[in-house]
Write a protein that holds these residues in place. Structure first.
Motif, mmCIF file in Angstrom:
data_model
loop_
_atom_site.group_PDB
_atom_site.id
_atom_site.type_symbol
_atom_site.label_atom_id
_atom_site.label_comp_id
_atom_site.label_asym_id
_atom_site.label_seq_id
_atom_site.Cartn_x
_atom_site.Cartn_y
_atom_site.Cartn_z
ATOM 1 N N HIS A 83 -8.448 -1.245 0.844
ATOM 2 C CA HIS A 83 -7.867 0.059 0.512
ATOM 3 C C HIS A 83 -7.370 0.153 -0.929
ATOM 4 O O HIS A 83 -6.568 1.031 -1.261
ATOM 5 C CB HIS A 83 -6.739 0.381 1.492
ATOM 6 N N HIS A 108 -8.758 -5.688 8.859
ATOM 7 C CA HIS A 108 -8.852 -6.748 7.870
ATOM 8 C C HIS A 108 -8.717 -8.121 8.531
ATOM 9 O O HIS A 108 -7.609 -8.629 8.699
ATOM 10 C CB HIS A 108 -7.755 -6.589 6.820
ATOM 11 N N GLU A 136 0.879 -1.161 0.000
ATOM 12 C CA GLU A 136 0.000 0.000 0.000
ATOM 13 C C GLU A 136 0.914 1.207 0.000
ATOM 14 O O GLU A 136 1.708 1.387 0.929
ATOM 15 C CB GLU A 136 -0.872 -0.019 1.259
ATOM 16 N N ASP A 195 -7.114 -5.820 -1.091
ATOM 17 C CA ASP A 195 -7.348 -5.121 0.172
ATOM 18 C C ASP A 195 -8.523 -4.142 0.009
ATOM 19 O O ASP A 195 -8.777 -3.655 -1.102
ATOM 20 C CB ASP A 195 -6.076 -4.346 0.515
ATOM 21 N N HIS A 200 -2.454 -6.242 -3.291
ATOM 22 C CA HIS A 200 -3.054 -5.246 -2.394
ATOM 23 C C HIS A 200 -4.067 -4.405 -3.132
ATOM 24 O O HIS A 200 -5.234 -4.318 -2.749
ATOM 25 C CB HIS A 200 -1.982 -4.336 -1.773
ATOM 26 N N HIS A 252 -6.744 -0.758 12.594
ATOM 27 C CA HIS A 252 -6.330 -2.152 12.759
ATOM 28 C C HIS A 252 -6.169 -2.578 14.208
ATOM 29 O O HIS A 252 -6.274 -3.764 14.513
ATOM 30 C CB HIS A 252 -5.025 -2.429 12.007
HETATM 31 ZN ZN LIG Z 1 -5.995 -2.042 4.039
#
Ligand SMILES: [Zn+2]
Length: 497
Positions: free
Chosen positions: A140, A162, A11, A138, A105, A452
């Motif tokens: 994101h 996640h 990311e 992901d 990702h 997270h």
């Molecule tokens: Zn993420």
């Protein structure tokens, strides 16, 4: 049956100064290859764990050229991307595959490419135009045409934190297997709306993302093979940063488009709820002081240093919140963590029980955001010296080996400060236990995290106080200069649509 399985995950925070060489990809320095990768991920609650399990269930021959995952940081070095993509493409060239399962990702920017995943998929398709490809992504993900055009099925996480990386890859992989058998013909529709949901407002336990993700899940009952709403990663100054949707149906383009539009409309109408309201650091800490100390059995009061989350590209070495905690005289605090390999080595040299005076943090300049990050001088006793290696307890990436590098804890008398040598976000209880810290015995725990931390510590925290500090994951988006993202975009320009 012969399956190609690979992982390429990063990311990219385009505002981050943290370098992204090849050695950053992997929990041992560098990626894992072949049998070593299969052995490391088999049986874990990860995307690769799910793909390997599916392949072994089918009795397939597995070719796993590379497993390369890095914590977020600045755009990926070109030679790192070429190495990873090259390994995957070389395997594709060898040919003979019935299916390709990729765990990506979805927000990888490289020095050359704004859409690293799209570039990888484009190269694979140029070599092999027909073998079906599943991609797990992901939440994101910043989605681009090239990712959708060059894959057979895309599926993304439905949880933030996640905790469904395994479930997502399993969903994508099962659809791929059905496609290979001729039992499904995936048809995808994707789209976006011009909005950058704030990371602090993206949690899937909260309105509005909770409702949006529930609606995605419910769409399988309406004929979707998979429906994904990506909240997007806003700390990326690239054209397609922001919220997007991809819906996969069994050959029904009109249905895929209809369901996509329903999700996009709901997200757009909820846009104000994705805006984060800032609070000054002094106000937050004053509020933290008024919260009753935890009773026995209650968890700590979490002080969330959310401007400097290494799981979003933060340097993890800013000291604004820690300095304020010390200045305000908060007691019985654990601070996790300051990234400072140099201070770690100085502490190790001094040894357990020694008193040390160290200059910690503030070593990585952050030219893309305002303000200066200063080191903090601390005098403390060395409490713990550890390897920094631990396995995730879960629920996030259960069983996956983590590596904080050589790590120490120093104790000022009021604050136990963890110093680490590799970036690991504190979202799993085992990162504390491996350093001899029990967060349940602390009044306050300072975490360099955002959402997270809910995975391992969410239900344990007595209260959470969000502290505006300093860092490239700044929650004040007015500190970020966007030049490349498409405009107008909400809330930067407050457009009406
Ligand atoms: Zn993420």
């Amino acid at each position: 049956m012969r399956l190609l399985i690979a992982m390429m995950k990063h990311e990219t925070n385009t505002f981050s100064p943290v370098p992204t060489p090849l050695s950053r990809f992997g929990n041992a320095p560098g990626p894992l290859y072949g049998e070593a990768a299969i052995k490391a991920y088999r049986g874990t609650g990860s995307g690769l764990g799910a793909y390997i399990e599916l392949a072994e269930r089918e009795g397939a021959e597995i070719v796993l050229p590379i497993a390369a995952g890095s914590p977020p940081s600045r755009p990926v070095d070109d030679d790192a991307f070429e190495h990873i993509a090259g390994k995957i493409c070389d395997a594709v060239k060898a040919g003979g595959f019935d299916g390709i399962m990729l765990d990506l990702h979805g927000a990888m920017v490289t020095e050359t490419y704004e859409d690293g995943e799209g570039e990888l998929l484009r190269r694979i398709r140029a070599i092999d135009p027909t073998t079906p490809i599943s991609v797990s992504l992901d939440m994101h993900t910043n989605l681009y045409d090239a990712m959708v055009d060059n894959a057979t099925v895309l599926a993304g996480y439905r949880t933030y934190p996640h905790i469904d990386t395994y479930d997502t890859a399993k969903r994508a992989g099962e659809i791929l297997l059905r496609t290979m058998r001729g039992a499904a013909k995936p048809m995808m529709a994707w789209g976006n709306v011009p909005m950058l949901p704030h990371v602090m407002r993206q949690g899937s336990d909260d309105f509005p993302n909770k409702e949006l993700q529930e609606r995605c899940a419910a769409m399988t009952a309406k004929g979707a093979l998979s429906a994904t709403l990506f909240v997007g990663f806003p700390h990326a100054d690239i054209h397609n940063a922001g919220l997007s949707v991809v819906v996969v149906t069994d050959g029904d383009k009109a249905l895929a488009e209809k369901l996509r539009d329903e999700l996009l409309e709901q997200a757009w109408s909820d846009r104000e709820a994705f805006v984060y309201k800032l609070e000054a650091l002094d106000t937050s800490l004053a509020r933290a002081k008024t919260i009753e100390p935890p009773k026995p059995g209650e968890g700590p009061i979490v002080l969330l240093d959310h401007y400097d989350n290494c799981a979003s590209g933060g340097t993890m070495d800013t000291t604004a919140v820690l300095a304020a905690i010390l200045r305000e005289g908060l007691e019985n605090v654990a601070a996790f963590a300051i990234y400072d390999p140099e201070a770690v080595q100085q502490t190790i040299a001094a040894g357990v029980g020694a008193e040390v005076t160290l200059s910690i943090g503030g070593k990585l300049a952050m030219p893309q955001i305002p303000g200066e990050s200063k080191p903090l001088t601390i005098t403390a006793t060395v409490k713990t010296i550890a390897s920094g290696k631990f396995r995730n307890k879960g629920p996030s990436s259960r069983g996956v080996q983590m590596d904080m590098g050589p790590s120490v804890v120093i104790d000022t008398g009021t604050v136990e400060i963890a110093l680490i040598s590799r970036h690991v976000e504190p979202n799993d209880l085992n990162c504390f236990y491996t350093l001899g810290i029990d967060p349940m015995q602390k009044r306050y725990v300072m975490l360099k995290s955002r959402i997270h931390r809910r995975a391992g510590l969410g239900s344990l925290a007595k209260a959470v106080v969000e502290c505006a500090g300093h860092g490239v994951c700044t929650s004040d988006y007015s500190q970020l200069t966007f030049k490349n993202v498409r405009r107008p975009i909400y809330p930067l320009d407050l457009p009406n649509r």
